[in-house]
Design a protein around this motif. Structure first.
Motif, mmCIF file in Angstrom:
data_model
loop_
_atom_site.group_PDB
_atom_site.id
_atom_site.type_symbol
_atom_site.label_atom_id
_atom_site.label_comp_id
_atom_site.label_asym_id
_atom_site.label_seq_id
_atom_site.Cartn_x
_atom_site.Cartn_y
_atom_site.Cartn_z
ATOM 1 N N GLY A 22 0.955 -1.189 0.061
ATOM 2 C CA GLY A 22 -0.057 0.095 0.025
ATOM 3 C C GLY A 22 0.800 1.277 0.103
ATOM 4 N N SER A 23 2.192 1.100 0.526
ATOM 5 C CA SER A 23 3.013 2.339 0.443
ATOM 6 C C SER A 23 3.487 2.739 -0.620
ATOM 7 N N ILE A 24 3.805 1.501 -1.798
ATOM 8 C CA ILE A 24 4.074 1.839 -2.860
ATOM 9 C C ILE A 24 3.141 2.635 -3.609
ATOM 10 N N ILE A 25 1.894 2.079 -3.631
ATOM 11 C CA ILE A 25 0.784 3.020 -4.398
ATOM 12 C C ILE A 25 0.620 4.162 -3.976
ATOM 13 N N ALA A 26 0.583 4.387 -2.511
ATOM 14 C CA ALA A 26 0.217 5.689 -1.949
ATOM 15 C C ALA A 26 1.621 6.653 -2.367
ATOM 16 N N THR A 27 2.406 6.098 -2.507
ATOM 17 C CA THR A 27 3.802 7.073 -2.547
ATOM 18 C C THR A 27 3.414 7.481 -4.152
ATOM 19 N N GLY A 28 3.397 6.675 -5.121
ATOM 20 C CA GLY A 28 3.109 6.860 -6.571
ATOM 21 C C GLY A 28 1.657 7.894 -6.752
ATOM 22 N N LEU A 29 0.707 7.684 -6.116
ATOM 23 C CA LEU A 29 -0.600 8.680 -5.897
ATOM 24 C C LEU A 29 0.187 9.887 -5.532
ATOM 25 N N ILE A 85 2.916 11.493 -5.529
ATOM 26 C CA ILE A 85 3.705 12.472 -6.360
ATOM 27 C C ILE A 85 3.009 12.746 -7.610
ATOM 28 N N GLY A 86 1.810 12.283 -7.953
ATOM 29 C CA GLY A 86 1.171 12.814 -8.894
ATOM 30 C C GLY A 86 0.911 11.710 -10.016
ATOM 31 N N MET A 87 1.068 10.535 -9.599
ATOM 32 C CA MET A 87 0.735 9.484 -10.822
ATOM 33 C C MET A 87 -0.909 9.280 -10.843
ATOM 34 N N SER A 88 -1.259 8.892 -12.248
ATOM 35 C CA SER A 88 -2.570 8.515 -12.197
ATOM 36 C C SER A 88 -2.682 6.907 -11.906
ATOM 37 N N VAL A 89 -4.013 6.385 -11.701
ATOM 38 C CA VAL A 89 -4.242 4.986 -11.305
ATOM 39 C C VAL A 89 -3.526 4.137 -12.543
ATOM 40 N N ASP A 90 -3.759 4.444 -13.871
ATOM 41 C CA ASP A 90 -3.044 3.851 -14.882
ATOM 42 C C ASP A 90 -1.611 3.771 -14.830
ATOM 43 N N ASP A 91 -1.001 4.888 -14.474
ATOM 44 C CA ASP A 91 0.414 5.092 -14.463
ATOM 45 C C ASP A 91 0.711 3.748 -13.299
ATOM 46 N N ILE A 92 0.288 3.912 -12.288
ATOM 47 C CA ILE A 92 0.590 2.919 -11.078
ATOM 48 C C ILE A 92 0.369 1.498 -11.565
ATOM 49 N N VAL A 93 -0.816 1.346 -12.140
ATOM 50 C CA VAL A 93 -0.929 -0.216 -12.700
ATOM 51 C C VAL A 93 0.156 -0.602 -13.535
ATOM 52 N N LYS A 94 0.611 0.146 -14.500
ATOM 53 C CA LYS A 94 1.602 -0.095 -15.379
ATOM 54 C C LYS A 94 3.113 -0.414 -14.830
ATOM 55 N N MET A 95 3.133 0.652 -13.726
ATOM 56 C CA MET A 95 4.193 0.309 -13.011
ATOM 57 C C MET A 95 4.333 -0.983 -12.198
ATOM 58 N N TYR A 96 3.228 -1.131 -11.599
ATOM 59 C CA TYR A 96 3.042 -2.011 -10.498
ATOM 60 C C TYR A 96 3.154 -3.615 -11.167
ATOM 61 N N MET A 97 2.539 -3.603 -12.399
ATOM 62 C CA MET A 97 2.639 -4.902 -12.969
ATOM 63 C C MET A 97 3.993 -5.283 -13.297
ATOM 64 N N GLU A 98 4.788 -4.386 -13.798
ATOM 65 C CA GLU A 98 6.342 -4.446 -14.096
ATOM 66 C C GLU A 98 7.166 -4.799 -13.008
ATOM 67 N N LEU A 99 6.722 -3.981 -11.701
ATOM 68 C CA LEU A 99 7.323 -4.266 -10.573
ATOM 69 C C LEU A 99 7.072 -5.368 -9.970
ATOM 70 N N GLY A 100 5.900 -6.016 -9.692
ATOM 71 C CA GLY A 100 5.446 -7.040 -9.131
ATOM 72 C C GLY A 100 6.465 -8.151 -9.806
ATOM 73 N N GLY A 101 6.227 -8.332 -11.177
ATOM 74 C CA GLY A 101 6.990 -9.477 -11.791
ATOM 75 C C GLY A 101 8.522 -9.626 -11.248
ATOM 76 N N LYS A 102 9.217 -8.444 -10.963
ATOM 77 C CA LYS A 102 10.624 -8.485 -10.516
ATOM 78 C C LYS A 102 10.866 -8.653 -9.076
ATOM 79 N N ILE A 103 9.999 -7.990 -8.599
ATOM 80 C CA ILE A 103 10.229 -8.150 -6.881
ATOM 81 C C ILE A 103 10.174 -9.457 -6.515
ATOM 82 N N PHE A 104 9.046 -10.213 -6.916
ATOM 83 C CA PHE A 104 8.925 -11.699 -6.399
ATOM 84 C C PHE A 104 9.299 -12.610 -7.538
ATOM 85 N N GLY A 105 10.482 -12.327 -8.412
ATOM 86 C CA GLY A 105 10.561 -13.065 -9.498
ATOM 87 C C GLY A 105 11.954 -13.793 -9.178
ATOM 88 N N LYS A 106 12.684 -13.218 -8.173
ATOM 89 C CA LYS A 106 14.150 -13.894 -8.025
ATOM 90 C C LYS A 106 13.921 -14.279 -6.617
#
Length: 378
Positions: free
Chosen positions: A66-73, A75-96
């Motif tokens: 929730g802090s990742i999303i809250a911080t993105g919001l 600093i002025g990110m739209s929800v679509d911006d965060i969805v794009k970031m989150y989908m990329e981020l999630g695969g890498k964070i829990f990927g290794k």
């Protein structure tokens, strides 16, 4: 007209609105489905297709994912911006994951299951050199972390009058956003703790803010906004203060007595963290429903009911909305996603590190967001 940060924080500048985002690992993708609906409703209400959640809410806070999303919001990110970031981020964070069978990886595996470097590098990419004191944060921000070496919850805030923001007590304004978010997301067994210089030569060790009563941070954010010890000093009252709280989905405990009777140490060790986190979240919800006359009030149990008509002090002290989704076979199959779900799917979806589910979780949150109604934001 869009507000400045000072206008968002000013207690005399109109009613105040808080957005609270739960922790829950990769299940934060479910939260984003709800947030997209909220953003859409507010844009229609304000007749502004470019409106951002940081324009509407005066304090946005979150724990862990929730802090990742809250911080993105914030600093002025739209929800679509965060969805794009989150989908990329999630695969890498829990990927290794660390490989326990490789001798050079064994020690790392014994400390944490996942390699934190992917989390750290991607948070740096997302938030750059911005700090808690950055003027690029457009509204109030609260990142909830747990300081493990003192066993204390730390709400890291960007209010310039905070006791630890820029004083002899601390220089939290210099903490990088990626560090604060990394600290809030350092879930024990998943990632190693985050060490941060908190001033005066002190190094503090932080773990996930969810290892506390604040995995659902709504009550913590209410305290940050209103207690004298914090700098906001916002007024209580249904006409003065509102909280929108969004979860990451939750499981329903259904165990047979025989299963409980036969449980062994490993079974309890695996079950207890989720039990305690859910208890803490429900206790938050009970308190906030007790303080409000919420249109989204949930039935707590057969004794308490939904607390309609129960008000501390005899009248509602705030406006409260809570959105969350029960991850069960029946509820999932009722969403109309064009596929059927069984108990194996439920177990997979509730697991907080199954990054392959992130697109599905967003679809679940989007479908479940029919419970978010325009009248809630009148």
């Amino acid at each position: 007209m869009k507000k400045t940060l000072a206008e968002h924080l000013d207690p005399s500048n109109g009613p105040k609105r808080i957005l609270s985002l739960d922790g829950g690992g990769i299940r934060g993708a479910l939260t984003l489905g709800y947030l997209k609906k909220i953003e859409t409703i507010l844009r229609q209400k304000e007749k502004d297709p470019e409106l951002l959640l940081c324009d509407h809410f005066d304090l946005i806070g979150g724990t862990s994912t929730g802090s990742i999303i809250a911080t993105g919001l914030a600093i002025g990110m739209s929800v679509d911006d965060i969805v794009k970031m989150y989908m990329e981020l999630g695969g890498k964070i829990f990927g290794k994951k660390h490989d326990w069978w490789k001798p050079w990886e064994t020690l790392k595996f014994l400390k944490a299951g996942y390699d934190y470097s992917a989390l750290e590098s991607n948070l740096k990419k997302a938030f750059g050199d911005l700090t808690l004191g950055s003027d690029q944060i457009r509204t109030g921000l609260c990142i909830v972390a747990k300081r493990a070496d003192t066993n204390s919850v730390w709400p890291l805030i960007n209010h310039p009058n905070g006791k630890f923001f820029d004083s002899a007590l601390g220089k939290n304004k210099n903490i990088h956003l990626w560090q604060a978010v990394r600290a809030s997301s350092a879930a024990p067994t998943y990632f190693v703790p985050q060490l941060i210089d908190v001033g005066d030569g002190q190094r503090a060790a932080f773990v996930d803010g969810g290892v506390s009563m604040a995995n659902n941070p709504a009550l913590t954010l209410l305290m940050v906004a209103t207690l004298n010890g914090f700098p906001f000093h916002w007024r209580m009252g249904e006409e003065n203060l509102s909280i929108v709280s969004v979860g990451t989905g939750y499981s329903i405990f259904k165990k047979k007595t025989d299963e409980i009777e036969e449980a062994w140490l490993g079974t309890w060790a695996a079950a207890v963290p989720d039990m305690l986190m859910q208890d803490a979240s429900w206790q938050n919800q009970i308190m906030l429903q007790w303080l409000s006359d919420s249109p989204t009030a949930h039935t707590i149990d057969m004794e308490i009911g939904n607390l309609k008509g129960d008000h501390i002090g005899g009248k509602p002290m705030l406006k409260y909305l809570r959105y969350n989704f029960p991850i069960t076979e029946n509820d999932l199959n009722g969403l109309g996603l064009g596929r059927s779900f069984d108990q194996k799917d439920v177990a997979s979806i509730t697991e907080m590190s199954n990054a392959e589910n992130r697109e599905l979780l967003y679809q679940i949150g989007t479908a479940a967001s029919t419970s978010v109604l325009p009248v809630h934001f009148s």
